[in-house]
Structure formats: C-alpha cells, structure tokens
Design a protein around this motif. Structure first.
Motif, PDB file in Angstrom:
ATOM      1  N   TYR A  65      42.486  29.291  35.205  1.00 18.88           N
ATOM      2  CA  TYR A  65      41.376  29.868  36.186  1.00 18.88           C
ATOM      3  C   TYR A  65      40.277  28.861  36.554  1.00 18.88           C
ATOM      4  CZ  TYR A  65      38.322  31.034  32.143  1.00 18.88           C
ATOM      5  OH  TYR A  65      37.757  30.916  30.950  1.00 18.88           O
ATOM      6  N   CYS A  66      39.609  29.013  37.724  1.00 18.47           N
ATOM      7  CA  CYS A  66      38.686  28.084  38.005  1.00 18.47           C
ATOM      8  C   CYS A  66      37.259  28.548  37.091  1.00 18.47           C
ATOM      9  CB  CYS A  66      38.166  28.344  39.492  1.00 18.47           C
ATOM     10  SG  CYS A  66      36.777  27.517  40.158  1.00 18.47           S
ATOM     11  N   THR A  67      36.597  27.563  36.823  1.00 18.56           N
ATOM     12  CA  THR A  67      35.379  27.813  36.115  1.00 18.56           C
ATOM     13  C   THR A  67      34.094  28.329  36.855  1.00 18.56           C
ATOM     14  OG1 THR A  67      34.837  25.442  36.180  1.00 18.56           O
ATOM     15  CG2 THR A  67      35.838  26.250  34.285  1.00 18.56           C
ATOM     16  N   ASN A  68      34.183  28.070  38.139  1.00 16.24           N
ATOM     17  CA  ASN A  68      33.146  28.426  38.959  1.00 16.24           C
ATOM     18  C   ASN A  68      33.724  29.898  39.747  1.00 16.24           C
ATOM     19  OD1 ASN A  68      30.751  28.104  40.879  1.00 16.24           O
ATOM     20  ND2 ASN A  68      32.259  27.827  42.318  1.00 16.24           N
ATOM     21  N   CYS A  69      34.812  29.813  40.709  1.00 16.78           N
ATOM     22  CA  CYS A  69      34.854  31.150  41.422  1.00 16.78           C
ATOM     23  C   CYS A  69      35.936  32.047  40.883  1.00 16.78           C
ATOM     24  CB  CYS A  69      35.118  30.608  42.936  1.00 16.78           C
ATOM     25  SG  CYS A  69      36.833  29.780  42.837  1.00 16.78           S
ATOM     26  N   HIS A  70      36.407  31.502  39.595  1.00 18.92           N
ATOM     27  CA  HIS A  70      37.429  32.308  38.882  1.00 18.92           C
ATOM     28  C   HIS A  70      38.870  32.556  39.540  1.00 18.92           C
ATOM     29  CE1 HIS A  70      34.362  33.138  36.015  1.00 18.92           C
ATOM     30  NE2 HIS A  70      33.703  33.252  36.900  1.00 18.92           N
ATOM     31  N   LYS A  71      39.137  31.725  40.611  1.00 16.29           N
ATOM     32  CA  LYS A  71      40.552  31.768  40.982  1.00 16.29           C
ATOM     33  C   LYS A  71      41.630  31.582  39.885  1.00 16.29           C
ATOM     34  CE  LYS A  71      43.410  29.735  44.645  1.00 16.29           C
ATOM     35  NZ  LYS A  71      43.871  30.885  45.191  1.00 16.29           N
ATOM     36  N   ASP A  72      42.588  32.526  40.051  1.00 16.34           N
ATOM     37  CA  ASP A  72      43.681  32.412  39.136  1.00 16.34           C
ATOM     38  C   ASP A  72      44.693  31.395  39.545  1.00 16.34           C
ATOM     39  OD1 ASP A  72      42.902  34.232  37.397  1.00 16.34           O
ATOM     40  OD2 ASP A  72      43.469  35.842  38.273  1.00 16.34           O
ATOM     41  N   TYR A  73      45.439  30.724  38.437  1.00 17.49           N
ATOM     42  CA  TYR A  73      46.561  29.683  38.748  1.00 17.49           C
ATOM     43  C   TYR A  73      47.604  29.844  37.689  1.00 17.49           C
ATOM     44  CZ  TYR A  73      43.431  27.298  41.914  1.00 17.49           C
ATOM     45  OH  TYR A  73      42.393  26.930  42.777  1.00 17.49           O
ATOM     46  N   SER A  74      48.830  29.815  38.060  1.00 13.44           N
ATOM     47  CA  SER A  74      49.703  29.837  37.068  1.00 13.44           C
ATOM     48  C   SER A  74      49.914  28.527  36.405  1.00 13.44           C
ATOM     49  CB  SER A  74      51.102  30.505  37.449  1.00 13.44           C
ATOM     50  OG  SER A  74      51.605  29.523  38.416  1.00 13.44           O
ATOM     51  N   GLN A  75      50.523  28.539  35.192  1.00  7.96           N
ATOM     52  CA  GLN A  75      50.866  27.005  34.452  1.00  7.96           C
ATOM     53  C   GLN A  75      52.022  26.295  35.549  1.00  7.96           C
ATOM     54  OE1 GLN A  75      53.042  25.440  30.472  1.00  7.96           O
ATOM     55  NE2 GLN A  75      52.248  27.575  30.554  1.00  7.96           N
ATOM     56  N   SER A  76      52.905  27.043  36.030  1.00  9.59           N
ATOM     57  CA  SER A  76      53.826  26.438  36.681  1.00  9.59           C
ATOM     58  C   SER A  76      53.164  25.729  37.883  1.00  9.59           C
ATOM     59  CB  SER A  76      55.034  27.369  37.068  1.00  9.59           C
ATOM     60  OG  SER A  76      54.613  28.333  37.552  1.00  9.59           O
ATOM     61  N   TYR A  77      52.200  26.496  38.601  1.00 11.23           N
ATOM     62  CA  TYR A  77      51.649  26.059  39.725  1.00 11.23           C
ATOM     63  C   TYR A  77      50.640  24.738  39.516  1.00 11.23           C
ATOM     64  CZ  TYR A  77      49.276  25.748  44.212  1.00 11.23           C
ATOM     65  OH  TYR A  77      48.716  25.275  45.670  1.00 11.23           O
ATOM     66  N   VAL A  78      49.953  24.859  38.359  1.00 14.68           N
ATOM     67  CA  VAL A  78      49.356  23.875  37.849  1.00 14.68           C
ATOM     68  C   VAL A  78      49.981  22.507  37.478  1.00 14.68           C
ATOM     69  CG1 VAL A  78      47.607  22.927  35.897  1.00 14.68           C
ATOM     70  CG2 VAL A  78      47.437  25.308  36.853  1.00 14.68           C
ATOM     71  N   ILE A  79      51.180  22.754  36.913  1.00 10.33           N
ATOM     72  CA  ILE A  79      51.839  21.568  36.571  1.00 10.33           C
ATOM     73  C   ILE A  79      52.528  20.851  37.754  1.00 10.33           C
ATOM     74  CG2 ILE A  79      53.991  20.837  35.380  1.00 10.33           C
ATOM     75  CD1 ILE A  79      53.468  22.747  33.117  1.00 10.33           C
ATOM     76  N   SER A  80      53.019  21.695  38.719  1.00  7.29           N
ATOM     77  CA  SER A  80      53.863  21.333  39.850  1.00  7.29           C
ATOM     78  C   SER A  80      52.907  20.432  40.767  1.00  7.29           C
ATOM     79  CB  SER A  80      54.538  22.322  40.472  1.00  7.29           C
ATOM     80  OG  SER A  80      53.709  23.401  40.994  1.00  7.29           O
ATOM     81  N   ASN A  81      51.540  21.043  40.789  1.00  6.77           N
ATOM     82  CA  ASN A  81      50.619  20.450  41.652  1.00  6.77           C
ATOM     83  C   ASN A  81      49.734  19.387  41.007  1.00  6.77           C
ATOM     84  OD1 ASN A  81      51.077  21.739  44.424  1.00  6.77           O
ATOM     85  ND2 ASN A  81      51.237  23.151  42.921  1.00  6.77           N
ATOM     86  N   ASP A  82      50.105  18.921  39.540  1.00 10.64           N
ATOM     87  CA  ASP A  82      49.167  18.219  38.844  1.00 10.64           C
ATOM     88  C   ASP A  82      47.682  18.340  39.151  1.00 10.64           C
ATOM     89  OD1 ASP A  82      48.708  16.364  37.141  1.00 10.64           O
ATOM     90  OD2 ASP A  82      48.615  14.682  38.485  1.00 10.64           O
ATOM     91  N   LEU A  83      47.275  19.956  38.790  1.00  8.02           N
ATOM     92  CA  LEU A  83      45.918  20.498  39.365  1.00  8.02           C
ATOM     93  C   LEU A  83      44.955  20.126  38.324  1.00  8.02           C
ATOM     94  CD1 LEU A  83      45.363  21.860  41.977  1.00  8.02           C
ATOM     95  CD2 LEU A  83      45.640  23.752  40.912  1.00  8.02           C
ATOM     96  N   SER A  84      43.813  19.877  38.550  1.00  7.15           N
ATOM     97  CA  SER A  84      42.645  19.540  37.748  1.00  7.15           C
ATOM     98  C   SER A  84      41.262  20.607  38.330  1.00  7.15           C
ATOM     99  CB  SER A  84      42.137  18.424  37.226  1.00  7.15           C
ATOM    100  OG  SER A  84      42.078  17.511  38.324  1.00  7.15           O
ATOM    101  N   HIS A  85      41.398  20.445  39.743  1.00 10.55           N
ATOM    102  CA  HIS A  85      40.261  21.130  40.339  1.00 10.55           C
ATOM    103  C   HIS A  85      40.811  22.109  41.279  1.00 10.55           C
ATOM    104  CE1 HIS A  85      38.513  17.434  38.994  1.00 10.55           C
ATOM    105  NE2 HIS A  85      37.261  17.926  38.980  1.00 10.55           N
ATOM    106  N   CYS A  86      39.853  23.168  41.237  1.00  7.30           N
ATOM    107  CA  CYS A  86      40.188  24.575  42.172  1.00  7.30           C
ATOM    108  C   CYS A  86      40.402  24.379  43.587  1.00  7.30           C
ATOM    109  CB  CYS A  86      39.038  25.378  42.007  1.00  7.30           C
ATOM    110  SG  CYS A  86      39.396  26.915  42.781  1.00  7.30           S
ATOM    111  N   GLU A  87      41.446  24.700  44.297  1.00  2.37           N
ATOM    112  CA  GLU A  87      41.692  24.369  45.559  1.00  2.37           C
ATOM    113  C   GLU A  87      40.861  25.186  46.436  1.00  2.37           C
ATOM    114  OE1 GLU A  87      46.482  23.716  45.293  1.00  2.37           O
ATOM    115  OE2 GLU A  87      45.911  25.396  45.796  1.00  2.37           O
ATOM    116  N   ALA A  88      39.958  26.396  46.150  1.00  2.00           N
ATOM    117  CA  ALA A  88      39.306  26.933  46.879  1.00  2.00           C
ATOM    118  C   ALA A  88      37.961  26.371  46.891  1.00  2.00           C
ATOM    119  CB  ALA A  88      39.221  28.386  46.135  1.00  2.00           C
TER     120      ALA A  88
END
Length: 242
Positions: free
Chosen positions: A130-153
């Motif tokens: 989840y985002c530490t600011n706006c608390h938007k949720d993300y699944s592990q699979s989405y984080v991995i597949s998009n190499d995510l480290s920051h909130c898209e929102a």
C-alpha cells in the motif's frame, strides 16, 4: 517414526478444533530461505555496511524508500515459490471444518495461496502492498510485474503490509491468535523454534488436549508435547496422508 505417525493420525482424525502454528520451517520447505540463516545474505549485506535488520526496518523505509523497495524486490519477493504439501494439508483441514485456522510467523503469504482463509499473520504479509501517503492498495503480483516502488496515484513510496523492525505487532491479530490457541483441542506447531516472541508467549496459553511439535530442532516446549517429530515436516505429512 511409524508408531508416532499412527498416533498423529489418530489425534488429527479425532480433533475438530485444530489450530496450526507455523514458523520459518514451513517456508524453507517451499524453497524460501530463513531470514535468520539465509546462507551468505548477512555477509553480503555487511560488506555494504548494512545489517539485515536495518534493511527491514521502519527507519530504512523512511531514510531511503526506493532503496527499501529495491531490497524487497531483490530479497523478499519470490515469484517462483509455491505452497508445499504441508500448506495444502492445513488448508484442507480448514475446509473440512476440523481446523480453527493457522497462525504464522511468516510473511510469504503461502497459507493464503494454498487456500487457507483463517490465517493470523503475526508479522503481516507480502501479498499486500500500500501507499504510505494515500493508502492505495497493490497486490504483490502487480508490484512485481510493474517493478513498482512508488504509488501510481500520488508518487509517494509504497511498502509491503509487513511488520518492520521498530513497528508494533497488530494487536487485533494477536487477540485473534490467542483466541485460536485457547479454543483449540489440538495445537500443531510446524517449523518454529518457539523461542522468538510472541511465539513463546502465545503457545503458553494452550490449554487443550494435544500439543504436537514438528520441527527439525528441539524447542523449549518439547517436554510439554504429546508428540514430537524432529524430522522433515514434508516427510511427516506425506507419511501421515499415505
């Protein structure tokens, strides 16, 4: 071991309020290394002047959110690891209404992947970010597949829903875990040394009929158990189900 397997089978078949308590050993059986003995990780990190405890701390998340997430991607997110037969056995007993559910010290989320729904994850789960600011949720699979480290929102740091060093355990989770242990007629410990808190404190609340411990190394509770297996848990459960 055969006589103990038969005794274990009889206990399980005659129990209808089983609670499972699992530690790192059940994850190791799925190929996920134990954080405290990861085989070279401590040495590798120490060369850079960091400790594993710091890299999994609230301080590191605050100091370097991108570095923290890079560490998660490199060391914690295992896309190729799947539940083993012990996870599946636990999930099946829950589905058959023989089990009150599982309590786990692990963060890999494999109990849920195996189909368990009544899981108290004492240290949180890597299945949810989840985002530490706006608390938007993300699944592990989405984080991995998009190499995510920051909130898209909002562009702020994201983090896994795990308890970091320097953070408090979720009290609702502790209360639920205590309730499972106190209600249980049988408590099965799998792959935990039972020396790290809150494990030791929780287990001491068991008042049911049968305590079963399956762990390669001795634990402080072995003398209180009805059955103890210092064997590979996958082998024990395979024998049980034969």
């Amino acid at each position: 071991m055969a006589s103990n397997i038969e005794q274990l089978k009889e206990i399980i078949n005659n129990s209808n309020k089983i609670t499972f308590f699992t530690g790192a050993g059940i994850s190791v059986a799925s190929g996920i290394p134990d954080f405290r003995s990861m085989g070279g990780l401590f040495d590798e990190i120490s060369k850079d002047g960091y400790s594993p405890e710091y890299l999994l701390s609230a301080d590191y998340l605050q100091d370097d959110p991108t570095g923290f997430m890079n560490f998660c991607h490199k060391r914690l997110l295992y896309t190729d690891k799947q539940p083993n037969n012990v996870h599946q056995w636990i999930a099946d007993l829950e589905k058959s209404n023989q089990s009150l559910g599982a309590i786990t010290q692990n963060i890999d989320g494999l109990h849920s992947v195996a189909g368990s729904e009544k899981v108290d994850e004492l240290h949180g789960t890597l299945n949810h970010f989840y985002c530490t600011n706006c608390h938007k949720d993300y699944s592990q699979s989405y984080v991995i597949s998009n190499d995510l480290s920051h909130c898209e929102a909002c562009g702020n740091a994201i983090r896994p829903d795990i308890v970091l060093y320097g953070e408090m355990l979720n009290q609702e989770t502790i209360v639920n875990a205590l309730s499972k242990i106190r209600q249980a007629d049988t408590l099965v410990v799998l792959g935990s040394s039972l020396v790290v808190q809150p494990a030791a404190g929780l287990i001491s609340n068991f008042e049911g009929k049968h305590l079963i411990i399956i762990n390669k190394e001795p634990t402080p509770y072995d003398r209180d158990a009805n059955l103890v297996f210092h064997e590979d848990m996958v082998t024990v459960i395979n024998e049980l189900n034969n």
